[in-house]
Design a protein around this motif. Structure first.
Motif, PDB file in Angstrom:
ATOM      1  N   TYR A 320      57.389 -40.005 -60.589  1.00  0.00           N
ATOM      2  CA  TYR A 320      56.116 -39.985 -61.316  1.00  0.00           C
ATOM      3  C   TYR A 320      56.190 -39.207 -62.629  1.00  0.00           C
ATOM      4  CZ  TYR A 320      54.024 -41.925 -57.088  1.00  0.00           C
ATOM      5  OH  TYR A 320      53.723 -42.743 -56.017  1.00  0.00           O
ATOM      6  N   ASP A 321      57.215 -38.369 -62.790  1.00  0.00           N
ATOM      7  CA  ASP A 321      57.320 -37.588 -64.034  1.00  0.00           C
ATOM      8  C   ASP A 321      58.342 -38.210 -64.970  1.00  0.00           C
ATOM      9  OD1 ASP A 321      59.535 -36.997 -62.506  1.00  0.00           O
ATOM     10  OD2 ASP A 321      59.599 -34.878 -63.079  1.00  0.00           O
ATOM     11  N   CYS A 322      58.422 -39.536 -64.970  1.00  0.00           N
ATOM     12  CA  CYS A 322      59.416 -40.270 -65.747  1.00  0.00           C
ATOM     13  C   CYS A 322      58.791 -40.856 -67.013  1.00  0.00           C
ATOM     14  CB  CYS A 322      59.988 -41.399 -64.892  1.00  0.00           C
ATOM     15  SG  CYS A 322      58.703 -42.507 -64.233  1.00  0.00           S
ATOM     16  N   LEU A 323      59.609 -41.485 -67.836  1.00  0.00           N
ATOM     17  CA  LEU A 323      59.097 -42.224 -68.978  1.00  0.00           C
ATOM     18  C   LEU A 323      58.158 -43.315 -68.492  1.00  0.00           C
ATOM     19  CD1 LEU A 323      62.388 -42.652 -71.064  1.00  0.00           C
ATOM     20  CD2 LEU A 323      60.399 -41.288 -71.728  1.00  0.00           C
ATOM     21  N   ALA A 324      57.049 -43.502 -69.201  1.00  0.00           N
ATOM     22  CA  ALA A 324      56.068 -44.503 -68.785  1.00  0.00           C
ATOM     23  C   ALA A 324      56.544 -45.928 -69.069  1.00  0.00           C
ATOM     24  CB  ALA A 324      54.739 -44.256 -69.485  1.00  0.00           C
ATOM     25  N   MET A 325      57.498 -46.089 -69.978  1.00  0.00           N
ATOM     26  CA  MET A 325      58.026 -47.395 -70.371  1.00  0.00           C
ATOM     27  C   MET A 325      56.886 -48.358 -70.696  1.00  0.00           C
ATOM     28  SD  MET A 325      61.290 -47.016 -70.445  1.00  0.00           S
ATOM     29  CE  MET A 325      61.980 -48.661 -70.491  1.00  0.00           C
ATOM     30  N   SER A 326      55.944 -47.853 -71.489  1.00  0.00           N
ATOM     31  CA  SER A 326      54.799 -48.643 -71.940  1.00  0.00           C
ATOM     32  C   SER A 326      54.728 -48.570 -73.464  1.00  0.00           C
ATOM     33  CB  SER A 326      53.503 -48.097 -71.341  1.00  0.00           C
ATOM     34  OG  SER A 326      53.259 -46.769 -71.796  1.00  0.00           O
ATOM     35  N   LEU A 327      54.052 -49.508 -74.060  1.00  0.00           N
ATOM     36  CA  LEU A 327      53.921 -49.508 -75.517  1.00  0.00           C
ATOM     37  C   LEU A 327      53.143 -48.288 -76.002  1.00  0.00           C
ATOM     38  CD1 LEU A 327      53.241 -53.303 -76.119  1.00  0.00           C
ATOM     39  CD2 LEU A 327      55.357 -52.025 -76.565  1.00  0.00           C
ATOM     40  N   ASP A 328      52.152 -47.859 -75.247  1.00  0.00           N
ATOM     41  CA  ASP A 328      51.385 -46.678 -75.633  1.00  0.00           C
ATOM     42  C   ASP A 328      52.257 -45.423 -75.670  1.00  0.00           C
ATOM     43  OD1 ASP A 328      49.090 -48.141 -75.889  1.00  0.00           O
ATOM     44  OD2 ASP A 328      48.312 -47.650 -73.901  1.00  0.00           O
ATOM     45  N   ASP A 354      53.345 -54.654 -67.159  1.00  0.00           N
ATOM     46  CA  ASP A 354      52.004 -55.037 -67.603  1.00  0.00           C
ATOM     47  C   ASP A 354      52.088 -56.170 -68.626  1.00  0.00           C
ATOM     48  OD1 ASP A 354      51.085 -53.091 -65.943  1.00  0.00           O
ATOM     49  OD2 ASP A 354      50.651 -51.630 -67.526  1.00  0.00           O
ATOM     50  N   GLU A 355      50.968 -56.819 -68.860  1.00  0.00           N
ATOM     51  CA  GLU A 355      50.959 -58.046 -69.666  1.00  0.00           C
ATOM     52  C   GLU A 355      51.468 -57.831 -71.090  1.00  0.00           C
ATOM     53  OE1 GLU A 355      47.773 -61.503 -71.086  1.00  0.00           O
ATOM     54  OE2 GLU A 355      47.173 -59.956 -69.640  1.00  0.00           O
ATOM     55  N   ASN A 356      50.952 -56.810 -71.802  1.00  0.00           N
ATOM     56  CA  ASN A 356      51.388 -56.586 -73.180  1.00  0.00           C
ATOM     57  C   ASN A 356      52.857 -56.217 -73.256  1.00  0.00           C
ATOM     58  OD1 ASN A 356      48.828 -57.106 -74.183  1.00  0.00           O
ATOM     59  ND2 ASN A 356      48.210 -54.941 -74.170  1.00  0.00           N
ATOM     60  N   GLU A 357      53.294 -55.399 -72.306  1.00  0.00           N
ATOM     61  CA  GLU A 357      54.692 -54.987 -72.288  1.00  0.00           C
ATOM     62  C   GLU A 357      55.617 -56.172 -71.979  1.00  0.00           C
ATOM     63  OE1 GLU A 357      52.465 -51.379 -72.391  1.00  0.00           O
ATOM     64  OE2 GLU A 357      52.231 -53.214 -71.214  1.00  0.00           O
ATOM     65  N   GLN A 358      55.158 -57.088 -71.111  1.00  0.00           N
ATOM     66  CA  GLN A 358      55.966 -58.266 -70.792  1.00  0.00           C
ATOM     67  C   GLN A 358      56.144 -59.153 -72.022  1.00  0.00           C
ATOM     68  OE1 GLN A 358      57.598 -59.603 -67.699  1.00  0.00           O
ATOM     69  NE2 GLN A 358      57.653 -57.368 -67.827  1.00  0.00           N
TER      70      GLN A 358
END
Length: 416
Positions: A320-328, A354-358
């Motif tokens: 849970y304390d990892c990189l979020a690997m999200s655009l934000d 998630d959709e945007n990341e995909q």
């Protein structure tokens, strides 16, 4: 004069031609036979015979095979050949257990001046002996320095397999930082700062992987690189092809879902959201410098098949304390990794699905395979396990689990 009289003998050829001819032989028995022809042939063929040592079991299934392990070590010890000719070894690949490695340590030469590659399989629990082997081929001892260090636990096949790559081995490894190209050791005793030190001091490093294939232990016992250390100094290993290491220590206030045992606050590192985003972007920027990267592995799949697995362990032991690997969080900073083929994020709380990341992945990483796993498993939904766990103590549950999943056909008294 007969034409044959003009043909030079093998012994009369220049040394470089002799070596070129000898290098075409790859059968150890043929090489050994050549060493027995004459003293001159022995001097030419013996270094080639000892150049690459490989000794491991064909069958790696049971503890019962221990007597067959590392016949090379035992025969070399009996004849004294290892101490006499071991200085010719350039690559060493052996499977052994503690007693064999202790024997190897005893009969081996005090230094390996040409050894540049070590691959060990099996069970070696002595940090002292591993550290001593690393010292014996160090430049300080007149060696060329190690380029390749691989300790493979998966090939051994019996329970309890272990390599004690502890603190002494970590210190000895530092002698090889300037030459190191491949380092694959499951769960070495690195601190976060020591991992960072290695990545900052190994300019020739191409493969770095300290992850296990899967894990049974809680995430807190895994070795990981703290994000605050990652951003402290630029890595020198910019030619890295494979990166395999947990990166943690990142506050994730964006995680709001509830777990089976309550809110995520119990599992998620608390902290300011904006500071978390700034930290993650600096970590992404560090990784983005690895422009030759082909595999980015930051997750370890949790083993849900082992006997000690408890319902919902997969969710509790998630990263849970990892990189979020999200655009934000700054994922787009990795868009320049054009050689990337694999991104492994198993059992990490990430947003890349998630959709945007995909859509971003399809556009920027069209050839990349992304591996993620859900926080649940079919075994968590097993009605028999669920009903039993809800009404019994931990000890009772453990006994039930062993009976419920036990396969009598696989039991072999000879292995215990």
């Amino acid at each position: 004069m007969s034409p044959m009289m003009h043909l030079a003998s093998f012994a009369g050829l220049p040394p470089e031609l002799q070596v070129m001819i000898v290098s075409l032989l790859d059968d150890a028995q043929d090489l050994h036979s050549c060493t027995l022809v004459s003293r001159d042939w022995h001097n030419v063929f013996n270094p080639i015979l000892w150049k690459a040592i490989k000794s491991y079991r064909v069958s790696r299934r049971t503890r019962r095979d221990a007597d067959e392990i590392s016949t090379f070590v035992r025969s070399a010890a009996a004849t004294g050949s290892l101490k006499k000719y071991g200085h010719h070894i350039r690559t060493l690949k052996i499977e052994c257990m503690d007693e064999d490695f202790q024997l190897f340590h005893t009969v081996a030469p005090r230094k390996f001046s040409l050894l540049h590659s070590i691959e060990l399989m099996g069970h070696v629990s002595s940090d002292d002996l591993i550290a001593d082997l690393l010292w014996r081929c160090s430049r300080r001892r007149g060696g060329v320095g190690l380029q390749r260090v691989v300790f493979d636990l998966d090939d051994c096949g019996y329970d309890g397999s272990l390599f004690a790559f502890g603190k002494k081995s970590v210190r000895a490894l530092k002698e090889h930082f300037s030459t190191l190209e491949v380092f694959c050791v499951e769960a070495p005793e690195f601190s976060s700062k020591e991992i960072q030190e290695l990545l900052c001091a190994t300019p020739r490093l191409r493969v770095f992987n300290i992850l296990s294939k899967d894990r049974k232990q809680p995430i807190k016992f895994c070795k990981w690189l703290d994000a605050s250390d990652v951003v402290h100094q630029d890595w020198s290993c910019t030619s890295l092809r494979v990166f395999g290491c947990l990166i943690g220590g990142i506050p994730r206030s964006d995680i709001e879902r509830e777990l089976h045992d309550g809110p995520t606050n119990y599992h998620v590192l608390k902290g300011d959201h904006q500071k978390s985003i700034a930290l993650q972007k600096r970590v992404y920027s560090q990784i983005a410098r690895l422009t030759h990267l082909q595999e980015l592995r930051m997750g370890i799949p949790y083993d849900t098949e082992h006997l000690n697995y408890r319902r919902h362990d997969k969710e509790s032991e998630r990263q849970y304390d990892c990189l979020a690997m999200s655009l934000d969080s700054g994922l787009d900073l990795l868009g320049g990794l054009e050689s990337l083929e694999v991104v492994a994020l198993e059992d990490m709380e990430v947003g890349i699905d998630d959709e945007n990341e995909q859509r971003w992945v399809e556009l920027h990483w069209p050839r990349v395979q992304v591996f993620t796993t859900d926080f649940g498993t079919d075994r968590d939904d097993d009605s028999q396990l669920s009903d039993f766990y809800d009404g019994h103590s931990d000890e009772e549950s453990e006994y039930y689990f062993e009976d419920y999943y036990y396969d009598e056909d696989e039991y072999d008294q000879g292995d215990f």
